[in-house]
Every structure is written in structure tokens, then in C-alpha cells.
Motif scaffolding. Structure first.
Motif, PDB file in Angstrom:
ATOM      1  N   SER A 284     -15.972  12.071  19.823  1.00 10.61           N
ATOM      2  CA  SER A 284     -15.648  10.816  19.313  1.00 10.61           C
ATOM      3  C   SER A 284     -16.680   9.945  19.231  1.00 10.61           C
ATOM      4  O   SER A 284     -16.384   8.589  18.222  1.00 10.61           O
ATOM      5  CB  SER A 284     -14.583  10.762  20.192  1.00 10.61           C
ATOM      6  OG  SER A 284     -14.717  10.095  21.323  1.00 10.61           O
TER       7      SER A 284
ATOM      8  N   ARG B 221     -16.033   9.061  15.066  1.00 12.39           N
ATOM      9  CA  ARG B 221     -14.440   7.712  15.720  1.00 12.39           C
ATOM     10  C   ARG B 221     -15.063   6.665  16.416  1.00 12.39           C
ATOM     11  O   ARG B 221     -14.342   6.481  17.120  1.00 12.39           O
ATOM     12  CB  ARG B 221     -13.694   8.758  16.040  1.00 12.39           C
ATOM     13  CG  ARG B 221     -13.144   9.851  15.586  1.00 12.39           C
ATOM     14  CD  ARG B 221     -11.520  10.106  16.126  1.00 12.39           C
ATOM     15  NE  ARG B 221     -11.680  11.523  15.291  1.00 12.39           N
ATOM     16  CZ  ARG B 221     -10.377  11.939  14.100  1.00 12.39           C
ATOM     17  NH1 ARG B 221      -9.997  10.684  13.269  1.00 12.39           N
ATOM     18  NH2 ARG B 221     -10.301  12.724  13.415  1.00 12.39           N
TER      19      ARG B 221
ATOM     20  N   ASP C   5      -9.188  11.007  24.026  1.00  8.71           N
ATOM     21  CA  ASP C   5      -8.832   9.676  22.646  1.00  8.71           C
ATOM     22  C   ASP C   5      -6.480  10.507  22.749  1.00  8.71           C
ATOM     23  O   ASP C   5      -7.579  11.432  22.218  1.00  8.71           O
ATOM     24  CB  ASP C   5     -10.090   9.298  22.320  1.00  8.71           C
ATOM     25  CG  ASP C   5      -9.103   8.721  20.451  1.00  8.71           C
ATOM     26  OD1 ASP C   5      -8.153   7.769  21.256  1.00  8.71           O
ATOM     27  OD2 ASP C   5     -10.018   7.480  20.533  1.00  8.71           O
TER      28      ASP C   5
ATOM     29  N   ASN D 100      -7.476  11.472  19.087  1.00  7.02           N
ATOM     30  CA  ASN D 100      -8.335  12.657  18.567  1.00  7.02           C
ATOM     31  C   ASN D 100      -7.668  14.044  19.537  1.00  7.02           C
ATOM     32  O   ASN D 100      -7.788  14.992  19.939  1.00  7.02           O
ATOM     33  CB  ASN D 100      -9.301  12.455  19.738  1.00  7.02           C
ATOM     34  CG  ASN D 100     -11.001  12.899  19.263  1.00  7.02           C
ATOM     35  OD1 ASN D 100     -10.560  13.488  17.618  1.00  7.02           O
ATOM     36  ND2 ASN D 100     -11.928  13.590  19.466  1.00  7.02           N
TER      37      ASN D 100
ATOM     38  N   ASP E 118     -13.758  17.840  12.788  1.00  3.78           N
ATOM     39  CA  ASP E 118     -15.082  16.922  13.247  1.00  3.78           C
ATOM     40  C   ASP E 118     -16.418  17.351  14.047  1.00  3.78           C
ATOM     41  O   ASP E 118     -17.685  17.361  13.556  1.00  3.78           O
ATOM     42  CB  ASP E 118     -15.008  15.627  14.785  1.00  3.78           C
ATOM     43  CG  ASP E 118     -13.710  14.640  13.753  1.00  3.78           C
ATOM     44  OD1 ASP E 118     -13.323  15.051  13.321  1.00  3.78           O
ATOM     45  OD2 ASP E 118     -13.182  14.253  14.934  1.00  3.78           O
TER      46      ASP E 118
ATOM     47  N   ASP F 100     -17.134  11.732   9.082  1.00  4.03           N
ATOM     48  CA  ASP F 100     -17.009  11.212  10.091  1.00  4.03           C
ATOM     49  C   ASP F 100     -15.580   9.944   9.570  1.00  4.03           C
ATOM     50  O   ASP F 100     -15.079  11.008   8.373  1.00  4.03           O
ATOM     51  CB  ASP F 100     -17.583   9.508  10.798  1.00  4.03           C
ATOM     52  CG  ASP F 100     -18.062   8.609   9.485  1.00  4.03           C
ATOM     53  OD1 ASP F 100     -17.653   9.065   8.780  1.00  4.03           O
ATOM     54  OD2 ASP F 100     -19.087   7.942   9.693  1.00  4.03           O
TER      55      ASP F 100
END
Length: 232
Positions: free
Chosen positions: A86, A90, A134, A137, A145, A151
Motif C-alpha cells: 500500500s 495507496r 490498513d 486494504n 493491486d 494505483d
């Protein structure tokens, strides 16, 4: 103090777990420390209780891969790394300071390929798993991903570091169990293991990868007991 504590813990067969490595220097120091700890002349307990398990591990530089290669046999046995996908996919914003995508703002767009180089880690034989710390996530979002490398803004990040769907699923299941040296208890569906299972309303192996995060759980078992069941 940290060095001496680590060395002393290793002498008695204890491992470290959950230490956060946020940079190539932290990764290198951790690998060097493991090598030094195993080389101690006086190990009261020759076997570790578990492998050394280290979290986050972003910003992999060529020197990190080269050091692992030089000590591959020892580090493959004693090192486990969690990787924060992430961080690249992210990124956080710092709008109060006028920044979006703070990771690429700091490292540059090309630097994002060093944050979670999943394909390179796999090919180097480094035992890793993808973290899911997260709450936003979700597991199937992680798979998406890792495979698409798209992204949150629709940009493709380091496509050469993509995993296959099968590898991405293993990276959040079987390899996660390996991270805590619990492959004999978790990670796969086998007799004798804890029945920690999730039933989805779609086929995670056949659904279009761009839509895999739209599949929803309908039943969750923890230790064979129903922990969640979707309403009809």
C-alpha cells in the motif's frame, strides 16, 4: 542497546517479530544483525523458536538484494519479511502541507518501484508476504493491486513487479503463515490445520482481475466456528 538485546535473545533461541523497517538502511541493518547473531560463538539454544519476522520493509535497493544473495542460505532460513504494498499503491496525502502522494513526492515516481518490488523479491528467493495492516486494504484489493499494479488514481506503478493471481493469493495466505513460522497451522486447507476459512460469492480465480475486489465474503470460519455469515 537494541543490538545487544537482539544478540542476547538469539543466544537463548528467541526471535524478534514486528520490528518496523521503513527504508533500505533498516533492511540492511536487520539482515546484517541476523548474520552477526547467527555467528555468535556461544549459542545456548542452537535453534530459533521462529524465524526473525520484520515488518513493512520498503525501499529495496540493489545493495539489499546483493547482501541477501551473499548470505542466501542463512537468511532464507532465518529471515521473514512483510512488505507494505500500500505504500506504493495507496499513497498517503498531506494536503495540509500542500502535498498529494507523499511517497512519490519524496522518492520520485521511478522510486515507487523500490517500495514493494514483489517480482524481484520472489525471483531473489526472499521469503516475503504482503501485509494487510490498513483496514481499507481488504485482502482481495491487495490481490488486485499486486496483479494489476494500478494505483488509486488509475496509474500503473512498476508493472514489471507484478505477481500472478496465484502468487498474489499465496502472498496473503500461505506466505503470511510462513511469516510467523506457522505453516503447520495456517495458510492452506489441509487436515490437521485450523479451519480459518472464507467463502466468497464469486470465483476469485476466474473473475476478471479488475473486478476481483467486488467479490464479497458470505461466510467466515475461525477455528471451524462460524464468525460471520451474510444475511440472505
Amino acid at each position: 542497546t537494541e543490538f545487544l538485546n537482539f544478540m542476547l535473545a538469539r543466544q537463548y533461541g528467541y526471535n524478534v517479530n514486528g520490528v518496523h523497517n521503513m527504508g533500505s538502511g533498516g533492511i540492511m541493518l536487520s539482515m546484517e544483525l541476523i548474520v552477526a547473531a547467527e555467528a555468535q560463538k556461544q549459542l545456548y539454544e542452537p535453534n530459533l523458536s521462529r524465524a526473525q519476522a520484520l515488518d513493512h520493509n520498503i525501499d529495496w535497493m540493489p545493495a539489499n538484494f546483493e547482501y541477501f544473495k551473499q548470505h542466501k542460505e542463512l537468511l532464507t532460513k532465518h529471515l521473514r519479511v512483510g512488505v507494505s504494498l500500500s505504500t506504493a499503491m495507496r499513497q498517503r496525502d498531506a494536503k495540509m502541507f500542500g502535498y498529494e502522494d507523499v511517497v512519490s513526492a519524496q522518492y520520485g515516481w521511478d522510486g515507487l518501484e523500490r517500495m514493494a518490488p514483489l517480482r524481484s523479491l520472489l525471483e531473489a528467493g526472499i521469503p516475503f508476504h504482503i501485509e494487510g495492516t490498513d483496514p481499507k486494504n481488504k485482502p482481495l484489493s491487495i490481490v488486485k493491486d499486486a496483479v494489476t499494479r494500478i494505483d488509486r488514481k488509475g496509474r500503473v506503478v512498476a508493472p514489471q513487479e507484478a505477481l500472478t493471481r496465484e502468487q498474489a493469493i499465496m502472498a496473503i495466505t500461505r506466505w503470511g503463515a510462513r511469516f510467523i513460522s506457522a505453516e503447520h497451522l495456517f495458510g492452506t486447507i489441509e487436515a490437521g490445520k485450523y479451519a480459518d476459512l472464507v467463502v466468497f460469492d464469486g470465483d476469485v480465480m476466474k473473475a476478471p482481475i479488475e473486478q476481483i475486489d467486488q467479490i464479497r465474503p458470505v461466510l467466515t470460519l475461525v477455528g471451524g466456528e462460524v464468525a460471520f455469515e451474510a444475511k440472505p
